[in-house]
Design a protein around this motif. Structure first.
Motif, PDB file in Angstrom:
ATOM      1  N   GLU A 168      34.708  40.877  30.100  1.00  0.00           N
ATOM      2  CA  GLU A 168      34.627  39.980  31.279  1.00  0.00           C
ATOM      3  C   GLU A 168      33.147  39.939  31.609  1.00  0.00           C
ATOM      4  O   GLU A 168      32.552  38.870  32.003  1.00  0.00           O
ATOM      5  N   THR A 204      33.919  42.178  39.097  1.00  0.00           N
ATOM      6  CA  THR A 204      34.778  41.614  39.979  1.00  0.00           C
ATOM      7  C   THR A 204      36.105  41.020  39.101  1.00  0.00           C
ATOM      8  O   THR A 204      37.038  41.244  39.504  1.00  0.00           O
ATOM      9  N   ARG A 205      35.676  40.226  37.992  1.00  0.00           N
ATOM     10  CA  ARG A 205      36.712  39.723  37.186  1.00  0.00           C
ATOM     11  C   ARG A 205      37.578  40.623  36.390  1.00  0.00           C
ATOM     12  O   ARG A 205      38.675  40.437  36.390  1.00  0.00           O
ATOM     13  N   ALA A 252      40.023  41.959  39.046  1.00  0.00           N
ATOM     14  CA  ALA A 252      41.191  40.984  39.211  1.00  0.00           C
ATOM     15  C   ALA A 252      42.176  41.125  38.046  1.00  0.00           C
ATOM     16  O   ALA A 252      43.237  41.167  38.165  1.00  0.00           O
ATOM     17  N   ARG A 253      41.464  41.157  36.716  1.00  0.00           N
ATOM     18  CA  ARG A 253      42.369  41.038  35.565  1.00  0.00           C
ATOM     19  C   ARG A 253      43.271  42.327  35.387  1.00  0.00           C
ATOM     20  O   ARG A 253      44.532  42.411  35.147  1.00  0.00           O
ATOM     21  N   GLY A 311      44.087  43.911  37.964  1.00  0.00           N
ATOM     22  CA  GLY A 311      44.931  44.377  39.232  1.00  0.00           C
ATOM     23  C   GLY A 311      44.480  45.626  40.372  1.00  0.00           C
ATOM     24  O   GLY A 311      45.275  45.963  40.797  1.00  0.00           O
ATOM     25  N   GLY A 322      41.298  47.233  42.621  1.00  0.00           N
ATOM     26  CA  GLY A 322      39.998  46.877  43.340  1.00  0.00           C
ATOM     27  C   GLY A 322      38.671  47.288  42.622  1.00  0.00           C
ATOM     28  O   GLY A 322      38.743  48.021  41.753  1.00  0.00           O
ATOM     29  N   GLN A 323      37.585  46.407  43.069  1.00  0.00           N
ATOM     30  CA  GLN A 323      36.269  46.537  42.368  1.00  0.00           C
ATOM     31  C   GLN A 323      35.711  47.939  42.617  1.00  0.00           C
ATOM     32  O   GLN A 323      35.338  48.630  41.538  1.00  0.00           O
TER      33      GLN A 323
END
Length: 301
Positions: free
Chosen positions: A15, A19-20, A23-24, A26, A28-29
């Motif tokens: 990615e 951040t992405r 999200a991928r 599932g 938290g950052q």
């Protein structure tokens, strides 16, 4: 280093954005950033450089990426192989069958259906008399066996019965009854019989002897043969008469004829699939399940 570290690294590497990637995955950052930091500390080198728009791989990260993919791919393959083996879709299955059972079309049907359903299971086929098959099952050198159990089930084995098979009288073509289509066993009283020893085919031997006794006579064995497939050869050579499972009659040999048995309680050739108690091989359970679905309609009469 754990597999999750490699998965987190791969997500960020693909990615190029924390951040992405979070999200991928599932998550938290902040936890993702901490996991990557832990991995970098373990390796002793940075894997990513932060950029205004995300992240980019360092030289160490570029070198680490193909190896991480390789390890994750190997882990995925190992998981898939273990799951397939656990479902009985791969591995090995050792199948035994007695000499007389080999002629029974149910045996070939079950084995063929299993091979089609589970092509990645390697089959080892072993032919032996029922006594030997039961010994191999007890010694765990065999997984499942087509056996002739007789009226009394062998002790210490789990049996899944299959359809009983009719039996036929086999005569040399020169015999006075050769032109008949059916015959009662009582009409064979005094005839010399070709038969296999009790130790070779215990259940079939006892079934034939008991049927003759019910018909009112003790059969006279003129010639013993080492295996049931030799019976028809010696009948053709006029050593005597015999009684065989009906499936053997599908193999036409010059010099013999097969007659139906016209008795109220004719002998039958029993067959069952035997496994040792506690058999936990998934492939064996799959084999038994397929065998239970095979109809007996194609048995010869």
């Amino acid at each position: 280093m754990e597999l999750r570290h490699l998965r987190y690294f791969l997500a960020v590497a693909e990615e190029l954005n924390f951040t992405r990637a979070a999200a991928r995955l599932g998550i938290g950052q902040p936890p993702l950033s901490q996991q990557i930091k832990d991995l970098e500390q373990e390796l002793g080198t940075a894997l990513f450089r932060r950029t205004p728009h995300g992240a980019e791989l360092t030289a160490a990260g570029v070198a680490f990426l193909p190896e991480a993919r390789l390890v994750l791919g190997s882990a995925a393959r190992a998981r898939a192989l273990a799951q397939r083996a656990g479902r009985g879709e791969s591995g090995q299955l050792r199948i035994g069958f007695s000499g007389s059972a080999a002629f029974n079309p149910l045996v070939s049907t079950v084995i063929r259906n299993f091979r089609r359903a589970y092509p990645d299971v390697q089959l080892t086929l072993i032919e032996m008399n029922t006594t030997g098959l039961l010994e191999m099952l007890a010694q765990q050198t065999l997984d499942v066996g087509f056996v002739r159990p007789g009226p009394n089930a062998p002790t210490g084995m789990d049996l899944q019965p299959m359809a009983d098979e009719a039996m036929k009288i086999v005569l040399p073509n020169s015999h006075r009854f050769a032109s008949r289509r059916h015959l009662s066993l009582a009409e064979l009283a005094g005839e010399p019989f070709v038969l296999f020893p009790r130790g070779v085919g215990l259940s079939l031997h006892d079934e034939i002897v008991d049927a003759c006794r019910r018909a009112g006579f003790e059969l006279i064995v003129s010639q013993e043969v080492p295996q049931i497939s030799s019976v028809v050869n010696l009948v053709a050579a006029e050593f005597g008469v015999s009684v065989v499972p009906a499936s053997i009659s599908q193999f036409h040999m010059a010099g013999v004829c097969y007659l139906d048995i016209d008795d109220a309680q004719p002998p039958v050739a029993r067959m069952a699939l035997a496994t040792r108690p506690g058999q936990d091989a998934p492939s064996a359970h799959n084999f038994l399940a397929l065998a239970a679905k095979v109809p007996s309609a194609n048995l010869p009469e």
